[in-house]
Design an enzyme around this catalytic site. Structure first.
Site, PDB file in Angstrom:
ATOM      1  N   LYS A 112      33.344   2.224  18.530  1.00 49.62           N
ATOM      2  CA  LYS A 112      32.641   2.865  17.416  1.00 49.62           C
ATOM      3  C   LYS A 112      31.760   1.834  16.717  1.00 49.62           C
ATOM      4  O   LYS A 112      32.198   0.696  16.496  1.00 49.62           O
ATOM      5  CB  LYS A 112      33.685   3.443  16.448  1.00 49.62           C
ATOM      6  CG  LYS A 112      33.123   4.234  15.281  1.00 49.62           C
ATOM      7  CD  LYS A 112      34.269   4.858  14.476  1.00 49.62           C
ATOM      8  CE  LYS A 112      33.806   5.675  13.300  1.00 49.62           C
ATOM      9  NZ  LYS A 112      34.922   6.293  12.556  1.00 49.62           N
ATOM     10  N   SER A 119      34.586  11.131  11.728  1.00 45.50           N
ATOM     11  CA  SER A 119      33.350  10.419  11.947  1.00 45.50           C
ATOM     12  C   SER A 119      33.259   9.690  13.285  1.00 45.50           C
ATOM     13  O   SER A 119      32.173   9.246  13.653  1.00 45.50           O
ATOM     14  CB  SER A 119      33.165   9.402  10.828  1.00 45.50           C
ATOM     15  OG  SER A 119      34.227   8.447  10.867  1.00 45.50           O
ATOM     16  N   SER A 161      39.391  10.640  10.906  1.00 47.24           N
ATOM     17  CA  SER A 161      38.223  10.451  11.781  1.00 47.24           C
ATOM     18  C   SER A 161      38.490  10.087  13.226  1.00 47.24           C
ATOM     19  O   SER A 161      37.561  10.057  14.026  1.00 47.24           O
ATOM     20  CB  SER A 161      37.287   9.407  11.186  1.00 47.24           C
ATOM     21  OG  SER A 161      36.489  10.015  10.211  1.00 47.24           O
TER      22      SER A 161
HETATM   23  N1  GLN Z   1      36.014  13.165   7.254  1.00 48.86           N
HETATM   24  C1  GLN Z   1      36.617  12.319   6.268  1.00 48.86           C
HETATM   25  C2  GLN Z   1      35.620  11.902   5.241  1.00 48.86           C
HETATM   26  O1  GLN Z   1      34.518  12.312   5.308  1.00 48.86           O
HETATM   27  C3  GLN Z   1      37.307  11.180   6.937  1.00 48.86           C
HETATM   28  C4  GLN Z   1      36.450  10.058   7.312  1.00 48.86           C
HETATM   29  C5  GLN Z   1      37.176   9.035   8.095  1.00 48.86           C
HETATM   30  O2  GLN Z   1      38.343   9.233   8.457  1.00 48.86           O
HETATM   31  N2  GLN Z   1      36.505   7.934   8.337  1.00 48.86           N
HETATM   32  O3  GLN Z   1      35.931  11.186   4.335  1.00 48.86           O
END
Ligand code: GLN
Length: 476
Positions: free
Chosen positions: A79, A154, A178
């Site tokens: 990532k 994400s 994420s």
């Molecule tokens: N979708 C969640 C957010 O927008 C989690 C993001 C993540 O786990 N990096 O905060």
């Protein structure tokens, strides 16, 4: 030989038995990336020549009869918020478009030392903020199962890359879901270890008390192999430990699984619910005992997450100010003084959602509101953690859907941030409590994947992963 069926162990067997050369294998994956990536947009950068060179070196070792370890020659995607030395690390943001990582993140160093081939960097929501892969400054990632749908986020690129067989395994980061949520949306497996078991050194911080790096793959064993390669205490990250619980139970018949009733309440898509209930029945038929439990503070989890997380985001992202890191408007005619450098640079190079989080976080931390929001949220965080601890006195694991809905269509939730935030409702408490959790593929709704989440007590990874392996075998 189908790339889709290759596990790490199978690749290892093929290359050590010389049924395929490492170079040939890596080239197949690279070709797949070349073919699929223009549409899916999972990779931001691919290290083609270096990957082939590394594969050739491994082939030379094999030719000489030297033994190679299980990860040698395994293509891995990273990532793009995890540093790979001398490569660009954008975190999906314009502000870091030209940022070159000066060193390897600990997880990357460990993978490289074990001979894994880092083939490229994957797309993500800007600074890991998002649930759909649509908040990247480099374009949205698409779900390989259906290109009209989001892959989740994400770690959107990592999940899509694995699901599209562009790599067998990838690393993501999980702050509120994420790794697990995109795994669920793409029909693969995603694992978030206990907070502190994997070093965050070299991970671009989103929310430091919640962030954890975790692997994504197509089967539990692959995810376990990667997790074992990256885990452990690290002097560069003072929050790391190497403590692990001993596994005491081996068989499904000995295992008690708790079903938190609050996770099946309103807001869960009925078809998702049905699939998860079918999988619960499968486990019961295989001998596991199933018991309903309650996590009474679940209703406050998302609000608590959005206070703690935004507070930490606002503080962590303050460093992107046009001076310390990345792009700057300093010297342009939009800038008259130092304050302009900060304001104009951030205005220009940070995305809308990132700004929204920074503003919310700054608000929660400001004088007068700190006690009302941030401090309260920290207290509720403890209550949420205690809910889990109480549940784990009765049961070994908790089972829930990973996401309340199947993947949604691209663009569908962009207008309404709250609907987007709902995607984390079943995953974020796990980060608040620092627990390990894995998303397994549970089935499909209208040809779209549905994931199931198994949550374990802190440091129970050995047990959690072996039960996950047994469980996944039952329904695939
Ligand atoms: N979708 C969640 C957010 O927008 C989690 C993001 C993540 O786990 N990096 O905060």
């Amino acid at each position: 030989m189908e790339l889709s069926s290759l596990s790490i162990r199978e690749i290892h067997r093929l290359i050590t038995k010389k049924e395929i050369s490492t170079q040939e294998l890596v080239e197949r994956y690279l070709k797949k990336i070349e073919k699929e990536n223009p549409e899916i947009n999972a990779f931001l950068e691919v290290f083609k020549e270096e990957s082939i060179k590394q594969a050739q070196e491994i082939d030379r070792k094999i030719q000489k009869g030297e033994e190679i370890s299980i990860l040698e020659g395994i293509p891995v995607a990273i990532k793009d918020n995890i540093l790979v030395a001398d490569k660009r690390c954008t975190a999906g943001s314009k502000i870091l478009e030209n940022y070159i990582a000066p060193y390897d993140a600990t997880v990357v160093r460990k993978l490289k030392e074990k001979g894994a081939i880092v083939v490229g960097k994957t797309n993500l929501d800007e600074f890991a903020i998002g649930s759909s892969g649509e908040f990247s400054a480099y374009g949205a990632t698409r779900n390989p199962k259906n290109l009209e749908y989001v892959p989740g986020g994400s770690s959107s690129g990592s999940a899509a890359a694995v699901a599209a067989n562009m790599v067998p395994v990838a690393l993501g980061s999980d702050t509120g879901g994420s790794v697990r949520q995109p795994a669920s949306f793409c029909g693969i497996i995603g694992f978030k270890p206990t907070y502190g078991l994997v070093s965050r050194f070299g991970l671009i911080a989103m929310s430091s008390s919640l962030d954890q790096i975790g692997p994504l793959g197509k089967n539990v064993e692959d995810v376990k192999i990667i997790y074992e390669a990256i885990k452990g205490e690290d002097e560069m990250d003072s929050t790391t430990v190497s403590f692990l619980q001993k596994q005491t139970k081996e068989r499904l018949e000995e295992v008690k699984i708790g079903i938190p009733k609050e996770y099946f309440a309103r807001g869960i898509n009925p078809k998702v619910k049905e699939i998860i209930e079918d999988r619960i029945k499968d486990l019961e038929l295989s001998g596991a005992s199933i018991e309903e439990v309650s996590l009474p503070h679940t209703d406050y989890a998302l609000a608590t997450y959005y206070i703690v997380m935004t507070a930490e985001v606002s503080s962590n992202l303050a460093r992107y100010d046009g001076i310390k890191y990345g792009k700057s408007l300093s010297g342009s005619d939009r800038v008259q003084n130092l304050l302009d450098v900060y304001l104009e640079t951030r205005k220009e190079f940070l995305g809308e959602e990132v700004k929204r989080r920074i503003m919310l976080g700054t608000y929660c931390l400001s004088v007068g509101y700190y006690d009302a929001y941030y401090l309260q949220a920290q207290k509720v965080r403890t209550l949420i953690k205690e809910d889990f601890e109480r549940a784990f006195q009765k049961v070994d694991f908790l089972l829930t859907p990973t996401s309340p809905t199947p993947p949604f269509k691209l663009g569908e939730r962009l207008e309404n941030p709250l609907t987007m935030y709902m995607a984390d409702i079943l995953t974020a408490s796990v980060n608040l409590a620092g627990l390990p959790a894995i998303s397994l593929s549970a089935g499909e709704v209208d040809k779209l994947p549905v994931g199931l989440q198994l949550i374990g007590p802190a440091f129970s990874e050995n047990f959690l992963l072996s039960i996950a392996q047994l469980a996944q075998r039952i329904w695939t």
